[in-house]
Design an enzyme around this catalytic site. Structure first.
Site, PDB file in Angstrom:
ATOM      1  N   LYS A  69      26.352 -11.886  48.251  1.00 24.28           N
ATOM      2  CA  LYS A  69      25.265 -12.861  48.070  1.00 24.28           C
ATOM      3  C   LYS A  69      24.658 -13.267  49.421  1.00 24.28           C
ATOM      4  O   LYS A  69      23.440 -13.301  49.576  1.00 24.28           O
ATOM      5  CB  LYS A  69      25.765 -14.109  47.343  1.00 24.28           C
ATOM      6  CG  LYS A  69      26.287 -13.831  45.942  1.00 24.28           C
ATOM      7  CD  LYS A  69      26.685 -15.115  45.223  1.00 24.28           C
ATOM      8  CE  LYS A  69      27.862 -15.847  45.827  1.00 24.28           C
ATOM      9  NZ  LYS A  69      29.165 -15.245  45.542  1.00 24.28           N
TER      10      LYS A  69
ATOM     11  N   ARG B 154      28.121 -23.657  40.595  1.00 27.64           N
ATOM     12  CA  ARG B 154      29.380 -22.940  40.475  1.00 27.64           C
ATOM     13  C   ARG B 154      30.201 -23.395  39.274  1.00 27.64           C
ATOM     14  O   ARG B 154      31.303 -22.889  39.056  1.00 27.64           O
ATOM     15  CB  ARG B 154      30.193 -23.177  41.737  1.00 27.64           C
ATOM     16  CG  ARG B 154      30.667 -21.893  42.401  1.00 27.64           C
ATOM     17  CD  ARG B 154      31.276 -22.291  43.711  1.00 27.64           C
ATOM     18  NE  ARG B 154      31.964 -21.267  44.414  1.00 27.64           N
ATOM     19  CZ  ARG B 154      31.443 -20.637  45.471  1.00 27.64           C
ATOM     20  NH1 ARG B 154      30.214 -20.852  45.855  1.00 27.64           N
ATOM     21  NH2 ARG B 154      32.189 -19.777  46.111  1.00 27.64           N
TER      22      ARG B 154
ATOM     23  N   ARG C  19      36.446  -8.947  56.029  1.00 31.83           N
ATOM     24  CA  ARG C  19      35.603  -9.992  56.604  1.00 31.83           C
ATOM     25  C   ARG C  19      36.443 -10.991  57.406  1.00 31.83           C
ATOM     26  O   ARG C  19      36.053 -11.428  58.482  1.00 31.83           O
ATOM     27  CB  ARG C  19      34.850 -10.727  55.487  1.00 31.83           C
ATOM     28  CG  ARG C  19      33.958 -11.840  55.991  1.00 31.83           C
ATOM     29  CD  ARG C  19      33.075 -12.403  54.896  1.00 31.83           C
ATOM     30  NE  ARG C  19      33.824 -13.219  53.943  1.00 31.83           N
ATOM     31  CZ  ARG C  19      33.281 -13.862  52.920  1.00 31.83           C
ATOM     32  NH1 ARG C  19      31.989 -13.742  52.685  1.00 31.83           N
ATOM     33  NH2 ARG C  19      34.013 -14.589  52.100  1.00 31.83           N
TER      34      ARG C  19
ATOM     35  N   ARG D 187      37.431 -14.228  57.013  1.00 30.43           N
ATOM     36  CA  ARG D 187      37.218 -15.671  57.165  1.00 30.43           C
ATOM     37  C   ARG D 187      38.549 -16.371  56.869  1.00 30.43           C
ATOM     38  O   ARG D 187      39.411 -15.789  56.208  1.00 30.43           O
ATOM     39  CB  ARG D 187      36.143 -16.096  56.139  1.00 30.43           C
ATOM     40  CG  ARG D 187      35.160 -17.111  56.664  1.00 30.43           C
ATOM     41  CD  ARG D 187      33.995 -17.257  55.719  1.00 30.43           C
ATOM     42  NE  ARG D 187      34.391 -17.676  54.384  1.00 30.43           N
ATOM     43  CZ  ARG D 187      33.570 -17.661  53.333  1.00 30.43           C
ATOM     44  NH1 ARG D 187      32.335 -17.236  53.457  1.00 30.43           N
ATOM     45  NH2 ARG D 187      33.994 -18.063  52.155  1.00 30.43           N
TER      46      ARG D 187
ATOM     47  N   ARG E 198      40.456 -17.718  44.294  1.00 33.60           N
ATOM     48  CA  ARG E 198      38.995 -17.845  44.198  1.00 33.60           C
ATOM     49  C   ARG E 198      38.462 -17.041  43.013  1.00 33.60           C
ATOM     50  O   ARG E 198      37.557 -17.479  42.315  1.00 33.60           O
ATOM     51  CB  ARG E 198      38.338 -17.409  45.502  1.00 33.60           C
ATOM     52  CG  ARG E 198      38.351 -18.527  46.541  1.00 33.60           C
ATOM     53  CD  ARG E 198      38.264 -18.030  47.950  1.00 33.60           C
ATOM     54  NE  ARG E 198      37.030 -17.330  48.243  1.00 33.60           N
ATOM     55  CZ  ARG E 198      36.880 -16.498  49.281  1.00 33.60           C
ATOM     56  NH1 ARG E 198      37.889 -16.270  50.080  1.00 33.60           N
ATOM     57  NH2 ARG E 198      35.728 -15.929  49.484  1.00 33.60           N
TER      58      ARG E 198
END
Ligand code: ADP
Length: 182
Positions: free
Chosen positions: A13, A88, A127, A129, A140
């Site tokens: 996104k 969300r 990634r 993070r 998640r």
């Protein structure tokens, strides 16, 4: 135009939003980015939200709605926005409708970017993070399935949703998204 970029964590996104801002001249608003910025600035909302993000949970709705209202009230967002990471859950979707209805506006498009969970788990781990650790990622996804996916049904019947296969190179996915907002 109000466009919602929808999809599981890691579907791309943020990457697609950056391209759309550049090429389609739409103001971008990511609640995730806003919360990370608030955390960096050590605001009370930022520090509180970080406790949830670090566990892969959703931040409290009141924190999110405060940030959303402040942002959408800015002149830059008067005529439209590209929303990324919001709404969300069903509560947030209802609140967004209320905010937009007061302005005689509504959600024009919900673009559901789809990628296999195994593929995006790999992307997220690469990634790196702080909330991209395997057990947090798994949580998640669970939260996504339980709380976020039902938001798609909320928009059903309005003729605003579309699905885009996100398992391709960035340009291809961009073209697929763009084909749905003309
Ligand atoms: P990703 O889509 O990769 O999971 P985001 O950057 O969108 O990451 O969000 C990171 C974290 O910020 C989420 O796991 C959640 O804790 C919090 N967050 C972001 N947007 C929302 C929202 N609309 N409602 C509640 N929490 C949110």
């Amino acid at each position: 135009m109000f466009i919602i970029l929808f999809g599981a964590p890691g579907v791309g996104k943020g990457t697609q939003a950056a391209l759309m801002v550049e090429r389609n001249n739409l103001p971008h608003f990511s609640t995730g980015d806003a919360l990370r910025q608030a955390k960096a600035e050590q605001t009370p909302d930022g520090l509180l939200a970080a406790q949830y993000a670090d566990r892969g949970e959703l931040a409290p709705d009141e924190v999110i709605m405060r940030i959303v209202e402040q942002t959408l009230n800015k002149p830059a967002f008067a005529r439209g926005a590209l929303l990324d990471g919001f709404p969300r859950n069903l509560y947030q979707a209802g609140e967004l409708d209320t905010i937009l209805a007061k302005r005689n506006q509504s959600v024009d498009r919900v673009i559901n970017i789809k990628v296999d969970e195994a593929v995006i788990t790999k992307r997220l781990i690469e990634r790196g993070r702080p909330d991209d650790k395997p057990d947090i990622i798994a949580n998640r996804f669970k939260v996504y399935r339980e709380s976020t996916e039902p938001v798609l049904n909320y928009y059903d019947g309005r003729g605003v949703t579309c699905e885009v296969d996100g398992d391709a190179d960035v340009e291809t996915v961009y073209n697929r998204i763009n084909a749905n907002i003309q």
